[in-house]
Design a protein around this motif. Structure first.
Motif, mmCIF file in Angstrom:
data_model
loop_
_atom_site.group_PDB
_atom_site.id
_atom_site.type_symbol
_atom_site.label_atom_id
_atom_site.label_comp_id
_atom_site.label_asym_id
_atom_site.label_seq_id
_atom_site.Cartn_x
_atom_site.Cartn_y
_atom_site.Cartn_z
ATOM 1 N N GLY A 180 0.821 -1.199 0.000
ATOM 2 C CA GLY A 180 0.000 0.000 0.000
ATOM 3 C C GLY A 180 0.852 1.244 0.000
ATOM 4 N N ARG A 181 0.349 2.288 0.609
ATOM 5 C CA ARG A 181 1.019 3.592 0.609
ATOM 6 C C ARG A 181 0.717 4.304 1.917
ATOM 7 N NH1 ARG A 181 -3.191 6.868 0.214
ATOM 8 N NH2 ARG A 181 -5.082 6.166 -0.860
ATOM 9 N N PRO A 182 1.539 5.292 2.272
ATOM 10 C CA PRO A 182 1.209 6.092 3.455
ATOM 11 C C PRO A 182 -0.076 6.883 3.231
ATOM 12 C CG PRO A 182 3.501 6.395 2.804
ATOM 13 C CD PRO A 182 2.833 5.671 1.683
ATOM 14 N N PRO A 183 -0.821 7.173 4.272
ATOM 15 C CA PRO A 183 -2.048 7.960 4.097
ATOM 16 C C PRO A 183 -1.740 9.327 3.533
ATOM 17 C CG PRO A 183 -1.459 7.785 6.420
ATOM 18 C CD PRO A 183 -0.573 6.837 5.678
ATOM 19 N N GLY A 184 -2.564 9.769 2.604
ATOM 20 C CA GLY A 184 -2.337 11.063 1.963
ATOM 21 C C GLY A 184 -1.439 10.976 0.759
ATOM 22 N N GLY A 185 -0.901 9.793 0.472
ATOM 23 C CA GLY A 185 -0.101 9.606 -0.728
ATOM 24 C C GLY A 185 1.344 9.990 -0.590
ATOM 25 N N GLY A 186 1.799 10.364 0.571
ATOM 26 C CA GLY A 186 3.204 10.733 0.733
ATOM 27 C C GLY A 186 3.410 11.592 1.959
ATOM 28 N N PRO A 187 4.634 12.126 2.113
ATOM 29 C CA PRO A 187 4.951 12.934 3.301
ATOM 30 C C PRO A 187 4.327 14.320 3.212
ATOM 31 C CG PRO A 187 6.839 12.854 1.822
ATOM 32 C CD PRO A 187 5.790 11.974 1.226
ATOM 33 N N LEU A 188 3.200 14.479 3.849
ATOM 34 C CA LEU A 188 2.502 15.766 3.829
ATOM 35 C C LEU A 188 2.357 16.253 5.263
ATOM 36 C CD1 LEU A 188 -0.295 14.858 1.251
ATOM 37 C CD2 LEU A 188 1.777 16.182 0.804
ATOM 38 N N PRO A 189 3.375 16.902 5.803
ATOM 39 C CA PRO A 189 3.345 17.318 7.208
ATOM 40 C C PRO A 189 2.116 18.162 7.526
ATOM 41 C CG PRO A 189 5.529 17.646 6.265
ATOM 42 C CD PRO A 189 4.613 17.304 5.129
ATOM 43 N N GLY A 190 1.448 17.825 8.604
ATOM 44 C CA GLY A 190 0.330 18.617 9.067
ATOM 45 C C GLY A 190 -1.012 18.203 8.523
ATOM 46 N N ARG A 191 -1.025 17.421 7.452
ATOM 47 C CA ARG A 191 -2.307 17.038 6.865
ATOM 48 C C ARG A 191 -2.986 15.996 7.741
ATOM 49 N NH1 ARG A 191 -3.413 15.117 0.608
ATOM 50 N NH2 ARG A 191 -5.618 14.570 0.872
ATOM 51 N N PRO A 192 -4.248 16.193 8.124
ATOM 52 C CA PRO A 192 -4.917 15.217 8.987
ATOM 53 C C PRO A 192 -5.283 13.962 8.217
ATOM 54 C CG PRO A 192 -6.449 16.954 8.359
ATOM 55 C CD PRO A 192 -5.096 17.370 7.840
ATOM 56 N N LEU A 193 -5.525 12.886 8.959
ATOM 57 C CA LEU A 193 -6.013 11.667 8.356
ATOM 58 C C LEU A 193 -7.463 11.864 7.909
ATOM 59 C CD1 LEU A 193 -4.690 9.065 10.978
ATOM 60 C CD2 LEU A 193 -3.619 9.712 8.810
ATOM 61 N N SER A 194 -7.897 11.026 6.984
ATOM 62 C CA SER A 194 -9.297 11.071 6.573
ATOM 63 C C SER A 194 -10.180 10.626 7.733
ATOM 64 C CB SER A 194 -9.513 10.148 5.370
ATOM 65 O OG SER A 194 -9.378 8.783 5.767
ATOM 66 N N GLY A 195 -11.466 10.907 7.631
ATOM 67 C CA GLY A 195 -12.383 10.493 8.682
ATOM 68 C C GLY A 195 -12.386 8.984 8.882
ATOM 69 N N HIS A 196 -12.331 8.243 7.778
ATOM 70 C CA HIS A 196 -12.302 6.778 7.861
ATOM 71 C C HIS A 196 -11.061 6.304 8.583
ATOM 72 C CE1 HIS A 196 -12.696 2.592 6.771
ATOM 73 N NE2 HIS A 196 -11.591 2.620 6.039
ATOM 74 N N HIS A 197 -9.910 6.850 8.227
ATOM 75 C CA HIS A 197 -8.661 6.418 8.855
ATOM 76 C C HIS A 197 -8.549 6.906 10.289
ATOM 77 C CE1 HIS A 197 -6.928 6.091 4.539
ATOM 78 N NE2 HIS A 197 -7.553 4.997 4.894
ATOM 79 N N GLU A 198 -9.108 8.069 10.566
ATOM 80 C CA GLU A 198 -9.087 8.545 11.943
ATOM 81 C C GLU A 198 -9.933 7.646 12.836
ATOM 82 O OE1 GLU A 198 -10.496 12.639 13.781
ATOM 83 O OE2 GLU A 198 -8.656 12.887 12.586
ATOM 84 N N GLY A 199 -11.028 7.143 12.294
ATOM 85 C CA GLY A 199 -11.839 6.200 13.061
ATOM 86 C C GLY A 199 -11.078 4.909 13.343
#
Length: 371
Positions: free
Chosen positions: A107-126
């Motif tokens: 797979g891949r890191p959430p957000g598609g790459g190193p994006l400092p500060g970007r929150p996780l999606s609602g699904h992933h945060e759950g």
């Protein structure tokens, strides 16, 4: 990832033995500091089939410095214990005595790459909230059979004393990171305004923090230790820094590493508190009052470790005045800025000033070698 041999190590030979296709399909060594790691397609008879198409073998690198206090001697044995208790963590099997094969999560890191500060999606945060619940729900005595490496006395603190826990983290950074390298890097620390007394100032008097029931903490929940699989679900990998301790340390580490906005950090903190309190009453006790103390430690710890890491990276084979040094200086300057308050800095060195400090140190020392 790179394909092909970089070394003829025992780890690689084992990977070739367990791969479906031999040497030509081995991928690695993968990027990583503590371990030499190879990934490869699994043969049909593999004990991890059909759950995983790929596997990985890891071998500890000798002589590396652990910048973080940890508790478990074997990540693989911890993963074996977590099976069925924590969702979406890599499965591990012992293929020969003392040799473990892990499932490789594609797979891949959430957000598609190193994006400092970007929150996780609602699904992933759950799913992250579910992870918080599952690790805090495991009783600490269930880990008694796992070999431990915790300092200073060889076993984790199990008395639920959050102040002692934080003070031991601080002591580890002071003795195992700063003191251990003071002779080689002391002048560099001094020129950057980083002094041991900043760590000493983080030590708290007994009873300063609220006591929360100790639990398992992953200890390194950042974007690159999450993998989103092909079904869109969030996996948690790299449990090598796991320990037993104050559950609030998990939140502090996650917030520090993810660099959320103030608004997102507050929302994630509230989510964490509600999640852990639901399964372990008292796990979030006084979390808003105590969180700044743990965040201060994480910010100061990052300075002490990143100053040494940058110095080690500026080895004699690199040209520090072209590419390597400016990038390293920018990273060091960023962690200095984040820790400005707890370090007691009235002014943070500029990137050119950080570069000058390293250039002067390199000239006098002849470059660094990896510990």
């Amino acid at each position: 990832m790179t394909v092909g041999a970089e070394t003829d190590s025992e780890a690689r030979r084992r990977a070739v033995m367990w791969s479906d296709g031999g040497d030509r399909v081995i991928v690695g060594p993968l990027k990583g500091y503590h371990h030499e790691t190879y990934a490869f397609p699994l043969p049909p008879e593999s004990p991890l089939r059909p759950r995983y198409a790929w596997g990985k073998l890891r071998s500890p690198r000798s002589g590396v410095l652990w910048y973080d206090r940890r508790c478990f001697a074997s990540e693989d044995r911890l993963l074996l214990m977590l099976k069925g208790r924590v969702d979406r963590v890599p499965e591990s099997v012992e293929v020969t005595p003392g040799v473990y094969l892990q499932g490789f999560v594609e797979g891949r890191p959430p957000g598609g790459g190193p994006l400092p500060g970007r929150p996780l999606s609602g699904h992933h945060e759950g799913q992250l909230a579910r992870l918080f619940q599952q690790v805090v729900a495991i009783k600490t005595d269930e880990f008694d059979d796992l070999p431990r490496t915790c300092l200073p006395d060889g076993h984790p603190v199990l008395d639920d004393d959050s102040t002692v826990f934080l003070n031991r983290l601080t002591d580890f950074t002071a003795t195992q990171v700063y003191d251990r390298h003071a002779e080689e890097y002391g002048e560099l620390f001094e020129r950057l305004g980083v002094r041991r007394r900043a760590l000493e100032a983080l030590a708290l008097p007994a009873g300063r923090l609220a006591n929360r029931p100790f639990a398992l903490v992953h200890g390194d929940l950042h974007r690159h230790n999450f993998i989103v699989d092909h079904a869109g679900d969030l996996w948690t990998i790299d449990w090598e820094l796991a320990m037993i301790g104050d559950p609030l340390y998990e939140l502090a580490t996650h917030l520090h590493l993810m660099r959320y906005s103030t608004r997102d950090a507050q929302r994630v903190g509230t989510m964490w508190a509600g999640a852990v309190e639901e399964v372990r009453p008292g796990a979030s006790r006084e979390w808003q009052r105590d969180l700044p103390y743990l965040l201060a430690y994480k910010r100061v710890q990052s300075v002490f470790t990143d100053v040494v890491r940058a110095a080690v990276g500026l080895g004699p084979r690199n040209d520090p005045h072209r590419v390597v040094l400016p990038v390293a200086a920018w990273k060091v300057r960023r962690v200095l800025e984040a820790a400005k308050g707890p370090l007691g800095l009235t002014q943070v060195p500029t990137v050119p000033q950080v570069m000058s400090a390293y250039a002067g140190w390199l000239k006098r020392s002849g470059g660094a070698t990896a510990p």
